[in-house]
Design a protein around this motif. Structure first.
Motif, mmCIF file in Angstrom:
data_model
loop_
_atom_site.group_PDB
_atom_site.id
_atom_site.type_symbol
_atom_site.label_atom_id
_atom_site.label_comp_id
_atom_site.label_asym_id
_atom_site.label_seq_id
_atom_site.Cartn_x
_atom_site.Cartn_y
_atom_site.Cartn_z
ATOM 1 N N ILE A 1 0.826 -1.207 0.000
ATOM 2 C CA ILE A 1 0.000 0.000 0.000
ATOM 3 C C ILE A 1 0.858 1.254 0.000
ATOM 4 N N MET B 1 5.426 -2.391 -5.805
ATOM 5 C CA MET B 1 4.124 -2.761 -5.254
ATOM 6 C C MET B 1 3.784 -4.205 -5.597
ATOM 7 N N TYR C 1 -4.599 -1.786 -2.445
ATOM 8 C CA TYR C 1 -3.394 -1.224 -3.074
ATOM 9 C C TYR C 1 -3.408 -1.338 -4.588
ATOM 10 N N HIS D 1 -5.628 1.397 -5.869
ATOM 11 C CA HIS D 1 -4.836 2.632 -5.792
ATOM 12 C C HIS D 1 -3.932 2.750 -7.013
#
Length: 498
Positions: free
Chosen positions: A290, A298, A422, A425
């Motif tokens: 995150i 990521m 995440y 995002h």
């Protein structure tokens, strides 16, 4: 029949590396792709002839090698290794196809890729502890060189860190293997000749601890994970595909084959602590993901969390949960390979992986609409959306683990929700909104660039809709393995009572 899977890439590596003729990158890649494709097709032939109902090793090969050491050339396939061999063959072909034709020292590069394939294949086939260790170490040097020579700016640091961690992993595994054979007075290193049940529980726990930490480094599990994000960030896209898609599976495969299978009593005793370890890895990996702004980092941290699911299921040690481990290994291999390929295309065309720079890449006119659509599919699969292979693998794990470790399973399920957080995002920052000025004039993405990602996306959907095509290879072997060893996780209350 099995030796051909090892000898083909070895012969291809020797041909490309030592053939005394001029060979540019395009020719080198073509020859390498031919050898890897033949090996993959041969794996498919073996899979067609494979009998899922036979739980013993199939296509077995046995040749005495070093009698004084008890080392034999002993190969075989069962339902645990068959899906992983297919995954290795497929992702090796994709990695070779996705490699840049203009890279420097192409002959050395493609020779190392074939050596890497041979080492991983041999490890999945080996039915001898020492032979497995030799193949396990064989993949170390090629991967180190592939990162150190063709990696990013900090490639030296990342490659050296990988080398140190993996070397430590090998030392612990070898020490545990030697201790298991010598203390049990086994006549050889063959898996079939080992019987650890006569060993005291304390000795079994000590040996299992070495195996857990050794393979825990490879998976990797927290706190032995720090080499992975650096290696992924600095490695080229094809190497990240192999690293996440195949090489991490050597760790989870080793836990099942040599941990749970050989030391069931110690495994049952440590199972509650392994489940807690799994929860920590799942939540830590998701929390770190995150916080990342680099798309590749990521995805790397997401691998740490998703590999924690495998440890949870293995700790529960029910036939259903262990079946889920194999499903998760295959599904994670396909999904992570897809995500790394897509991130690599974005980086190649946009020149950045920074979420503060990228925006609006899903723009249908000047962006990357197809790549963005494939990224949405990959994110959905990783987050466990129904209809994707990621959903069925995680569902089987949670369903099989819940009766044994309900609290740990519920905590691990939080990781699935964090995965959606995440990755949404990532999508929101990089692909939606107005196209940012920094990446306004993007080069065209050709279908030759998209082809590997499309193949992986199709497999992710097909296996999500029809998981039985994967399960039928594995289920009989897993059920027989768990029942034969009588692995039953001991509850924490019973441990305290003892």
């Amino acid at each position: 029949m099995l030796s051909a899977l090892i000898l083909l890439p070895l012969f291809g590596a020797a041909l490309i590396g030592f053939l005394p003729i001029a060979m540019n990158g395009k020719i080198s890649r073509g020859i390498t792709l031919v050898f890897s494709a033949i090996a993959f097709l041969w794996t498919i032939v073996l899979a067609i002839q494979f009998n899922p109902g036979q739980v013993t090793q199939q296509f077995a090969e046995f040749i005495p090698w070093v009698d004084v050491l008890g080392l034999n050339y002993n190969l075989g396939i069962d339902g645990l290794s068959m899906p992983l061999l297919l995954l290795n063959g497929l992702l090796t072909c994709i990695a070779i196809y996705s490699s840049d034709e203009s890279l420097h020292r192409p002959r050395f590069y493609y020779s190392l890729l074939l050596l890497l394939n041979a080492g991983v294949t041999g490890a999945f086939l080996a039915q001898d502890l020492l032979l497995f260790f030799l193949f396990y170490e064989l993949e170390l040097i090629p991967l180190y060189l592939l990162i150190a020579i063709w990696g990013g700016q900090r490639r030296g640091y990342a490659a050296t860190k990988f080398l140190i961690y993996t070397a430590l992993s090998g030392i612990l595994i070898l020490a545990s293997f030697l201790g298991l054979v010598w203390l049990s007075h086994a006549p050889s290193f063959a898996l079939a000749s080992l019987n650890s049940k006569a060993l005291p529980l304390g000795t079994q726990i000590l040996l299992l601890a070495g195996i857990l930490v050794g393979f825990g480094i490879k998976i990797p599990l927290v706190p032995f994970h720090t080499w992975l994000p650096d290696a992924h960030v600095e490695a080229s896209t094809p190497i990240s595909v192999l690293l996440a898609g195949v090489l991490l599976k050597l760790g989870t495969y080793g836990l099942l084959r040599f941990g749970m299978n050989l030391l069931p009593e110690a495994w049952s005793y440590l199972a509650p602590w392994l489940a807690i370890w799994a929860v920590v890895s799942v939540l830590y990996g998701a929390s770190c993901a995150i916080a990342q702004k680099d798309m590749k980092k990521m995805v790397a941290y997401s691998s740490i969390g998703h590999m924690g699911y495998v440890l949870l299921a293995a700790a529960a040690a029910t036939p259903l949960s262990v079946l889920g481990t194999v499903m998760q290994m295959v599904s994670h291999g396909l999904i992570s390979a897809l995500l790394f390929l897509l991130v690599g295309i974005v980086y190649k065309k946009a020149g950045s992986r920074d979420l503060d720079v990228l925006k609006g890449l899903l723009n249908p006119e000047r962006g990357m609409p197809v790549i963005g659509s494939l990224m949405v599919l990959g994110v959905m699969a990783s987050a466990g959306i129904p209809g994707m292979v990621g959903f069925i693998s995680e569902f089987i794990i949670f369903r099989g683990s819940f009766p044994v470790f309900p609290v740990q399973t519920l905590l691990s399920m939080i990781g699935t929700g964090l995965t959606a957080v995440y990755f949404l995002h990532l999508l929101n920052r990089a692909f939606f909104g107005r196209l940012s000025v920094q990446v306004m004039n993007l080069p065209r993405v050709y279908w030759s660039d998209r082809l590997p990602s499309v193949v992986l996306a199709i497999l992710i959907v097909i296996l999500g809709i029809q998981p039985a095509w994967l399960i039928h290879w594995t289920e009989p072997t897993i059920t027989a393995m768990v029942n034969a060893q009588n692995v039953v996780a001991i509850s924490p209350d019973k441990i305290k009572g003892n």
